[in-house]
Design a protein around this motif. Structure first.
Motif, mmCIF file in Angstrom:
data_model
loop_
_atom_site.group_PDB
_atom_site.id
_atom_site.type_symbol
_atom_site.label_atom_id
_atom_site.label_comp_id
_atom_site.label_asym_id
_atom_site.label_seq_id
_atom_site.Cartn_x
_atom_site.Cartn_y
_atom_site.Cartn_z
ATOM 1 N N ILE A 1 54.965 35.648 36.493
ATOM 2 C CA ILE A 1 53.647 36.342 36.416
ATOM 3 C C ILE A 1 53.091 37.251 37.388
ATOM 4 O O ILE A 1 53.375 36.890 38.555
ATOM 5 C CB ILE A 1 52.434 35.108 36.348
ATOM 6 C CG1 ILE A 1 53.163 34.277 35.049
ATOM 7 C CG2 ILE A 1 51.266 35.553 35.910
ATOM 8 C CD1 ILE A 1 52.297 32.857 35.107
ATOM 9 N N SER A 2 52.837 38.483 37.150
ATOM 10 C CA SER A 2 52.193 39.395 37.896
ATOM 11 C C SER A 2 50.892 39.463 37.802
ATOM 12 O O SER A 2 50.330 39.469 36.525
ATOM 13 C CB SER A 2 53.022 40.637 37.758
ATOM 14 O OG SER A 2 52.134 41.824 38.548
ATOM 15 N N VAL A 3 49.699 39.256 38.849
ATOM 16 C CA VAL A 3 48.427 39.640 38.482
ATOM 17 C C VAL A 3 48.147 40.833 39.468
ATOM 18 O O VAL A 3 48.645 40.999 40.651
ATOM 19 C CB VAL A 3 47.759 38.294 38.924
ATOM 20 C CG1 VAL A 3 47.826 37.271 37.928
ATOM 21 C CG2 VAL A 3 47.828 37.931 40.394
ATOM 22 N N VAL A 4 47.420 41.813 38.938
ATOM 23 C CA VAL A 4 46.975 42.885 39.676
ATOM 24 C C VAL A 4 45.273 43.000 39.593
ATOM 25 O O VAL A 4 44.690 42.646 38.366
ATOM 26 C CB VAL A 4 47.288 44.134 38.804
ATOM 27 C CG1 VAL A 4 46.864 45.500 39.438
ATOM 28 C CG2 VAL A 4 48.593 44.101 39.088
ATOM 29 N N ASP A 5 44.796 43.287 40.748
ATOM 30 C CA ASP A 5 43.383 43.132 40.749
ATOM 31 C C ASP A 5 42.652 44.085 39.807
ATOM 32 O O ASP A 5 43.064 45.493 39.898
ATOM 33 C CB ASP A 5 42.945 43.722 42.035
ATOM 34 C CG ASP A 5 41.509 43.512 42.685
ATOM 35 O OD1 ASP A 5 40.588 43.517 41.526
ATOM 36 O OD2 ASP A 5 41.213 43.491 43.597
ATOM 37 N N LEU B 1 42.386 29.846 35.817
ATOM 38 C CA LEU B 1 41.582 30.772 34.867
ATOM 39 C C LEU B 1 40.188 29.968 34.668
ATOM 40 O O LEU B 1 39.944 28.702 34.562
ATOM 41 C CB LEU B 1 42.206 30.676 33.491
ATOM 42 C CG LEU B 1 43.771 31.344 33.742
ATOM 43 C CD1 LEU B 1 44.364 31.162 32.381
ATOM 44 C CD2 LEU B 1 43.888 32.702 34.214
ATOM 45 N N THR B 2 39.293 31.029 34.097
ATOM 46 C CA THR B 2 37.945 30.368 33.639
ATOM 47 C C THR B 2 38.208 29.610 32.479
ATOM 48 O O THR B 2 39.264 29.933 31.903
ATOM 49 C CB THR B 2 36.923 31.728 33.388
ATOM 50 O OG1 THR B 2 37.503 32.477 32.348
ATOM 51 C CG2 THR B 2 36.826 32.371 34.608
ATOM 52 N N ASP C 1 39.938 36.466 34.008
ATOM 53 C CA ASP C 1 39.201 36.102 35.191
ATOM 54 C C ASP C 1 40.029 35.055 35.898
ATOM 55 O O ASP C 1 40.076 33.812 35.329
ATOM 56 C CB ASP C 1 37.807 36.025 35.058
ATOM 57 C CG ASP C 1 36.811 37.180 34.895
ATOM 58 O OD1 ASP C 1 37.454 38.194 35.104
ATOM 59 O OD2 ASP C 1 35.674 36.980 34.301
ATOM 60 N N ILE C 2 40.314 35.185 36.945
ATOM 61 C CA ILE C 2 41.159 34.150 37.897
ATOM 62 C C ILE C 2 40.052 33.702 38.952
ATOM 63 O O ILE C 2 39.155 34.419 39.494
ATOM 64 C CB ILE C 2 42.156 34.712 38.620
ATOM 65 C CG1 ILE C 2 43.246 34.908 37.395
ATOM 66 C CG2 ILE C 2 42.680 33.723 39.403
ATOM 67 C CD1 ILE C 2 44.570 35.381 37.983
ATOM 68 N N VAL C 3 39.841 32.221 38.845
ATOM 69 C CA VAL C 3 39.048 31.893 39.912
ATOM 70 C C VAL C 3 39.450 31.675 41.315
ATOM 71 O O VAL C 3 40.648 30.933 41.242
ATOM 72 C CB VAL C 3 38.270 30.431 39.309
ATOM 73 C CG1 VAL C 3 37.065 29.929 40.382
ATOM 74 C CG2 VAL C 3 37.704 30.604 37.957
ATOM 75 N N ARG D 1 34.931 34.354 40.576
ATOM 76 C CA ARG D 1 35.778 35.187 39.521
ATOM 77 C C ARG D 1 36.166 36.256 39.940
ATOM 78 O O ARG D 1 35.532 37.246 40.456
ATOM 79 C CB ARG D 1 34.597 35.112 38.352
ATOM 80 C CG ARG D 1 34.430 33.897 37.783
ATOM 81 C CD ARG D 1 33.142 34.021 36.778
ATOM 82 N NE ARG D 1 33.478 34.505 35.638
ATOM 83 C CZ ARG D 1 33.554 34.275 34.373
ATOM 84 N NH1 ARG D 1 32.791 32.961 33.956
ATOM 85 N NH2 ARG D 1 33.918 34.766 33.140
ATOM 86 N N LYS D 2 37.472 36.579 39.556
ATOM 87 C CA LYS D 2 37.942 37.909 40.020
ATOM 88 C C LYS D 2 38.783 38.392 38.702
ATOM 89 O O LYS D 2 39.686 37.786 38.404
ATOM 90 C CB LYS D 2 39.294 37.549 41.338
ATOM 91 C CG LYS D 2 38.651 37.059 42.535
ATOM 92 C CD LYS D 2 39.571 36.468 43.424
ATOM 93 C CE LYS D 2 39.014 35.794 44.656
ATOM 94 N NZ LYS D 2 37.778 36.393 45.568
ATOM 95 N N PRO D 3 38.361 39.416 38.265
ATOM 96 C CA PRO D 3 39.098 40.022 37.220
ATOM 97 C C PRO D 3 40.401 40.401 37.668
ATOM 98 O O PRO D 3 40.552 41.326 38.730
ATOM 99 C CB PRO D 3 38.257 41.087 36.910
ATOM 100 C CG PRO D 3 37.332 41.593 38.009
ATOM 101 C CD PRO D 3 37.318 40.258 38.638
#
Length: 138
Positions: free
Chosen positions: A111-115, A53-54, A81-83, A89-91
């Protein structure tokens, strides 16, 4: 033959999937997340999820998201935002839940992350359109 196995679903899910220790140390990550973030799975395993994370995202996770998970057991639709490995940085939308052990103590975090890049671009466009509309009226 169509592969509809759990392994295929895990690896190629339409979202990034991570399993972490309750302290946020990554235990397992799927191919989608590694592809989006530009890391090898081996490089992510053992890393702290919060290190992705930022600085602002890390503070929010440690002061708000983490405690919400510990108390409520889940977290839904938070944008962070994931680095990536290249520093970009990717939201991402973050959803998570806690797996409890037999003693009702946190055992794992799922944990699930979606663009969220398209969503963020859309929100920026809406704000700009609103600013222009106000300017034209005033």
């Amino acid at each position: 033959m169509i592969d509809y196995s759990a392994t295929d679903f895990w690896e190629e899910a339409p979202s990034g999937l991570l399993i972490t220790h309750p302290d946020s140390r990554i235990l397992r990550v799927n191919a989608t997340a590694t592809r989006w973030l530009g890391y090898e799975a081996d490089a992510l395993c053992g890393m702290m999820f919060t290190d992705l994370l930022t600085a602002g995202g890390r503070i929010l996770y440690e002061t708000h998201f983490g405690p919400l998970l510990q108390v409520g057991g889940d977290l839904n639709g938070v944008t962070v935002d994931i680095v990536g490995a290249d520093g970009t940085r990717k939201p991402m939308f973050l959803t998570a839940n806690v797996k409890m052990n037999a003693a009702q103590k946190p055992e794992l975090l799922r944990i699930s992350v979606v663009d969220a890049a398209d969503r963020r671009a859309y929100e920026v466009e809406l704000l700009e359109a609103r600013r222009l509309a106000v300017k034209e009226q005033g």
